[in-house]
Motif scaffolding. Structure first.
Motif, PDB file in Angstrom:
ATOM      1  N   ALA A  15      16.301 -11.859  29.654  1.00 62.50           N
ATOM      2  CA  ALA A  15      15.701 -10.858  28.769  1.00 62.50           C
ATOM      3  C   ALA A  15      14.919 -11.569  27.685  1.00 62.50           C
ATOM      4  O   ALA A  15      15.418 -12.496  27.049  1.00 62.50           O
ATOM      5  N   ILE A  16      13.686 -11.140  27.507  1.00 60.00           N
ATOM      6  CA  ILE A  16      12.825 -11.717  26.480  1.00 60.00           C
ATOM      7  C   ILE A  16      12.520 -10.604  25.485  1.00 60.00           C
ATOM      8  O   ILE A  16      11.952  -9.584  25.849  1.00 60.00           O
ATOM      9  N   ALA A  17      12.926 -10.806  24.265  1.00 64.81           N
ATOM     10  CA  ALA A  17      12.700  -9.792  23.241  1.00 64.81           C
ATOM     11  C   ALA A  17      11.303  -9.962  22.671  1.00 64.81           C
ATOM     12  O   ALA A  17      10.945 -11.028  22.195  1.00 64.81           O
ATOM     13  N   ALA A  18      10.526  -8.898  22.762  1.00 59.87           N
ATOM     14  CA  ALA A  18       9.204  -8.918  22.148  1.00 59.87           C
ATOM     15  C   ALA A  18       9.378  -8.751  20.648  1.00 59.87           C
ATOM     16  O   ALA A  18      10.295  -8.076  20.185  1.00 59.87           O
ATOM     17  N   ALA A  19       8.517  -9.356  19.905  1.00 57.25           N
ATOM     18  CA  ALA A  19       8.592  -9.236  18.451  1.00 57.25           C
ATOM     19  C   ALA A  19       8.339  -7.798  18.047  1.00 57.25           C
ATOM     20  O   ALA A  19       7.462  -7.141  18.605  1.00 57.25           O
ATOM     21  N   PRO A  20       9.124  -7.261  17.098  1.00 54.99           N
ATOM     22  CA  PRO A  20       8.890  -5.895  16.663  1.00 54.99           C
ATOM     23  C   PRO A  20       7.550  -5.781  15.948  1.00 54.99           C
ATOM     24  O   PRO A  20       7.035  -6.754  15.404  1.00 54.99           O
ATOM     25  N   ALA A  21       7.009  -4.571  15.987  1.00 48.48           N
ATOM     26  CA  ALA A  21       5.743  -4.337  15.289  1.00 48.48           C
ATOM     27  C   ALA A  21       5.936  -4.637  13.805  1.00 48.48           C
ATOM     28  O   ALA A  21       6.993  -4.380  13.238  1.00 48.48           O
ATOM     29  N   GLN A  22       4.928  -5.199  13.201  1.00 46.70           N
ATOM     30  CA  GLN A  22       5.004  -5.542  11.784  1.00 46.70           C
ATOM     31  C   GLN A  22       4.990  -4.259  10.958  1.00 46.70           C
ATOM     32  O   GLN A  22       4.017  -3.522  10.975  1.00 46.70           O
ATOM     33  N   ALA A  23       6.065  -4.015  10.263  1.00 42.80           N
ATOM     34  CA  ALA A  23       6.166  -2.811   9.441  1.00 42.80           C
ATOM     35  C   ALA A  23       5.426  -3.018   8.125  1.00 42.80           C
ATOM     36  O   ALA A  23       5.339  -4.135   7.611  1.00 42.80           O
ATOM     37  N   ALA A  24       4.911  -1.935   7.605  1.00 48.31           N
ATOM     38  CA  ALA A  24       4.228  -1.984   6.314  1.00 48.31           C
ATOM     39  C   ALA A  24       5.265  -2.221   5.219  1.00 48.31           C
ATOM     40  O   ALA A  24       6.408  -1.777   5.330  1.00 48.31           O
ATOM     41  N   PRO A  25       4.877  -2.907   4.158  1.00 46.54           N
ATOM     42  CA  PRO A  25       5.835  -3.123   3.061  1.00 46.54           C
ATOM     43  C   PRO A  25       6.134  -1.812   2.330  1.00 46.54           C
ATOM     44  O   PRO A  25       5.282  -0.933   2.235  1.00 46.54           O
ATOM     45  N   TRP A  26       7.350  -1.704   1.846  1.00 49.14           N
ATOM     46  CA  TRP A  26       7.733  -0.542   1.047  1.00 49.14           C
ATOM     47  C   TRP A  26       7.249  -0.764  -0.378  1.00 49.14           C
ATOM     48  O   TRP A  26       7.355  -1.853  -0.919  1.00 49.14           O
ATOM     49  N   ARG A  27       6.707   0.295  -0.968  1.00 50.68           N
ATOM     50  CA  ARG A  27       6.214   0.248  -2.343  1.00 50.68           C
ATOM     51  C   ARG A  27       6.831   1.397  -3.138  1.00 50.68           C
ATOM     52  O   ARG A  27       7.116   2.444  -2.594  1.00 50.68           O
ATOM     53  N   GLY A  28       6.970   1.175  -4.420  1.00 48.96           N
ATOM     54  CA  GLY A  28       7.449   2.230  -5.297  1.00 48.96           C
ATOM     55  C   GLY A  28       6.297   3.091  -5.774  1.00 48.96           C
ATOM     56  O   GLY A  28       5.193   2.598  -6.021  1.00 48.96           O
ATOM     57  N   TYR A  29       6.544   4.387  -5.887  1.00 44.91           N
ATOM     58  CA  TYR A  29       5.560   5.351  -6.390  1.00 44.91           C
ATOM     59  C   TYR A  29       6.231   6.172  -7.475  1.00 44.91           C
ATOM     60  O   TYR A  29       7.430   6.444  -7.417  1.00 44.91           O
ATOM     61  N   ILE A  30       5.443   6.578  -8.461  1.00 45.39           N
ATOM     62  CA  ILE A  30       5.983   7.351  -9.577  1.00 45.39           C
ATOM     63  C   ILE A  30       4.973   8.395 -10.007  1.00 45.39           C
ATOM     64  O   ILE A  30       3.765   8.180  -9.916  1.00 45.39           O
ATOM     65  N   SER A  31       5.493   9.536 -10.457  1.00 49.26           N
ATOM     66  CA  SER A  31       4.655  10.557 -11.076  1.00 49.26           C
ATOM     67  C   SER A  31       5.293  10.920 -12.409  1.00 49.26           C
ATOM     68  O   SER A  31       6.323  11.604 -12.444  1.00 49.26           O
ATOM     69  N   HIS A  32       4.699  10.424 -13.482  1.00 45.63           N
ATOM     70  CA  HIS A  32       5.218  10.768 -14.806  1.00 45.63           C
ATOM     71  C   HIS A  32       5.073  12.263 -15.088  1.00 45.63           C
ATOM     72  O   HIS A  32       6.016  12.881 -15.587  1.00 45.63           O
ATOM     73  N   PRO A  33       3.914  12.898 -14.766  1.00 49.56           N
ATOM     74  CA  PRO A  33       3.794  14.334 -15.047  1.00 49.56           C
ATOM     75  C   PRO A  33       4.788  15.197 -14.262  1.00 49.56           C
ATOM     76  O   PRO A  33       5.260  16.201 -14.760  1.00 49.56           O
ATOM     77  N   LEU A  34       5.098  14.788 -13.021  1.00 49.98           N
ATOM     78  CA  LEU A  34       6.010  15.578 -12.197  1.00 49.98           C
ATOM     79  C   LEU A  34       7.463  15.145 -12.365  1.00 49.98           C
ATOM     80  O   LEU A  34       8.379  15.845 -11.943  1.00 49.98           O
ATOM     81  N   GLY A  35       7.697  13.963 -12.938  1.00 52.00           N
ATOM     82  CA  GLY A  35       9.041  13.531 -13.289  1.00 52.00           C
ATOM     83  C   GLY A  35       9.895  12.993 -12.159  1.00 52.00           C
ATOM     84  O   GLY A  35      11.100  13.236 -12.129  1.00 52.00           O
ATOM     85  N   PHE A  36       9.315  12.246 -11.226  1.00 51.38           N
ATOM     86  CA  PHE A  36      10.131  11.624 -10.185  1.00 51.38           C
ATOM     87  C   PHE A  36       9.459  10.366  -9.669  1.00 51.38           C
ATOM     88  O   PHE A  36       8.281  10.119  -9.906  1.00 51.38           O
ATOM     89  N   ALA A  37      10.256   9.568  -8.951  1.00 55.99           N
ATOM     90  CA  ALA A  37       9.764   8.340  -8.333  1.00 55.99           C
ATOM     91  C   ALA A  37      10.473   8.172  -6.994  1.00 55.99           C
ATOM     92  O   ALA A  37      11.562   8.720  -6.774  1.00 55.99           O
ATOM     93  N   PHE A  38       9.854   7.409  -6.093  1.00 56.69           N
ATOM     94  CA  PHE A  38      10.435   7.165  -4.782  1.00 56.69           C
ATOM     95  C   PHE A  38       9.780   5.928  -4.187  1.00 56.69           C
ATOM     96  O   PHE A  38       8.846   5.365  -4.775  1.00 56.69           O
ATOM     97  N   ALA A  39      10.242   5.513  -3.020  1.00 55.78           N
ATOM     98  CA  ALA A  39       9.662   4.363  -2.313  1.00 55.78           C
ATOM     99  C   ALA A  39       9.251   4.810  -0.917  1.00 55.78           C
ATOM    100  O   ALA A  39       9.916   5.647  -0.300  1.00 55.78           O
ATOM    101  N   ALA A  40       8.149   4.230  -0.413  1.00 61.72           N
ATOM    102  CA  ALA A  40       7.652   4.564   0.927  1.00 61.72           C
ATOM    103  C   ALA A  40       6.782   3.432   1.455  1.00 61.72           C
ATOM    104  O   ALA A  40       6.194   2.684   0.675  1.00 61.72           O
ATOM    105  N   PRO A  41       6.693   3.319   2.782  1.00 64.26           N
ATOM    106  CA  PRO A  41       5.795   2.332   3.390  1.00 64.26           C
ATOM    107  C   PRO A  41       4.484   2.997   3.801  1.00 64.26           C
ATOM    108  O   PRO A  41       4.395   4.219   3.880  1.00 64.26           O
TER     109      PRO A  41
END
Length: 187
Positions: A15-41
């Protein structure tokens, strides 16, 4: 998602494992007017839309969307300021609309930064994928984080859905130091 290739080497199957697809980096996002923050790629796209509920009526929405490795990540914000005194009813209606006519796999209460909400996992109709979502009513708005693993990915047990949904905070000071300010909804 990993792809396994089989090769015949000197009479043995290897069995030869193929390299997984390169995932996008996760970044933090914030909305001061809406009052929340989260992380997403992935790359951010912003869409305006409408939400309609029997109790809520018609409301404008803004959706912040990301796609990475055949997983769609979406934060939907529905402005309910005029009906804040009906918060529990409006939140329940939004959760019901989300899971109506779908196979409900999980429904539990969630709590983030002193705000109670609900977490649900559903299978989409016609083998359309699996979505985990969290719903909160904060500062006169319904804030929903939704992560959908598409059939092309197929890893319905992916921890990335939970990572996204659980990344939300309603205390801006808890956002990543390098969090990117979300563009305000266009008027």
């Amino acid at each position: 998602m990993r792809v396994m290739n089989l090769a015949l080497v000197a009479g043995a199957v290897v069995a030869i494992a193929a390299a997984p697809a390169q995932a996008a980096p996760w970044r933090g996002y914030i909305s001061h007017p809406l009052g929340f923050a989260f992380a997403a790629p992935g790359e951010l796209t912003v869409e305006k839309g409408t939400y309609r509920g029997a109790v809520a009526g018609l409301h404008e929405t803004v959706a912040y969307k990301f796609v990475d490795d055949n997983i769609e990540y979406k934060v939907v914000v529905i402005d309910m300021n005029a009906q804040q005194n009906q918060a529990a009813t409006l939140l329940g209606e939004a959760e019901y609309i989300f899971q109506d006519e779908k196979k409900l796999l999980m429904d539990t209460f969630g709590r983030v930064d002193r705000h109670y909400g609900r977490k649900l996992t559903i299978d989409l109709p016609n083998n359309g994928g699996r979505t985990t979502a969290a719903f909160y009513f904060v500062n006169g708005r319904i804030v929903s984080l939704q992560a959908t693993v598409l059939p092309a990915n197929g890893d319905y047990g992916s921890p990335e859905m939970g990572r996204f949904v659980d990344s939300v905070t309603f205390y801006p000071e808890r956002a990543a130091d390098d969090a990117i300010e979300l563009p305000p909804p266009a008027k």
